[in-house]
Enzyme design. Sequence first.
Site, short mmCIF file in Angstrom:
data_model
loop_
_atom_site.label_atom_id
_atom_site.label_comp_id
_atom_site.label_asym_id
_atom_site.label_seq_id
_atom_site.Cartn_x
_atom_site.Cartn_y
_atom_site.Cartn_z
N CYS A 13 0.84 -1.22 0.00
CA CYS A 13 0.00 0.00 0.00
C CYS A 13 0.86 1.25 0.00
O CYS A 13 0.52 2.25 -0.64
CB CYS A 13 -0.88 0.04 1.24
SG CYS A 13 -2.04 -1.31 1.31
N ASP B 24 -21.14 12.13 -14.44
CA ASP B 24 -22.54 11.84 -14.08
C ASP B 24 -22.62 10.98 -12.80
O ASP B 24 -23.70 10.54 -12.42
CB ASP B 24 -23.25 11.11 -15.23
CG ASP B 24 -22.55 9.81 -15.62
OD1 ASP B 24 -21.51 9.46 -15.00
OD2 ASP B 24 -23.01 9.13 -16.55
#
Length: 224
Positions: free
Chosen positions: A46, A139
């Site tokens: 990570c 959107d």
Amino acid sequence: MPGLLLGDEAPNFEADTTQGRIRFHDFLGDSWGILFSHPRDFTPVCTTELGRAAKLAAEFSKRNVKMIALSIDSVQDHLSWCKDINAYNGEQPAEKLPFPIIADKNRELAVQLGMLDPDEQDKDGMPLTARVVFVFGPDKKLKLSILYPATTGRNFDEILRVVDSLQLTAYKKVATPVDWKPGDSVMVVPTLADEEAKKLFPKGVFTKELPSGKKYLRYTPQPE
Ligand code: BEZ
């Protein structure tokens, strides 16, 4: 089964992040958005991923994509981890990254968004978050989803490449072929008739002859 499918609207969740409390739709605004999840703070893969994401922040911003990460653990842990991530990048160990990290301490979002990796667990036997990438359009609908297990780091060059493809194909009637890179030729979508394709792509449409005699392999230079 919780999770998000292509075309689903992003849930308008509220969350604490390293840059304050957010409401996801307000955070996205009219931009594209990328949400990438991480199994846990202070973990090696990570750290490399977030370091690379920080270095690519200007590239995402150029494409009007707002970045946000998610990891189990608290905001305080995230801020402390950011210092390590910056140091890993060879920079001052500051608490700030160019994007917020969501604190999903109780894994509520990870469950809601279908992000858990059952094979990787913490010391209490609780599943960690998998490496998910969600790309949302302006959107707020899901345009792309990638799901890697916790043990496999992602390729952020590939993520930028797919953003380029998503943005190109959202606005032009083309699709990007295998291993496409920006600037390469693209395919005319199968639903577009030849006559219409000629009008839409003035640089030309090139059809490859095939044994079937079917004229579906239609290339055109990448449109502007
Ligand atoms: C890592 O980030 O290095 C990692 C996290 C969870 C499981 C395996 C690797």
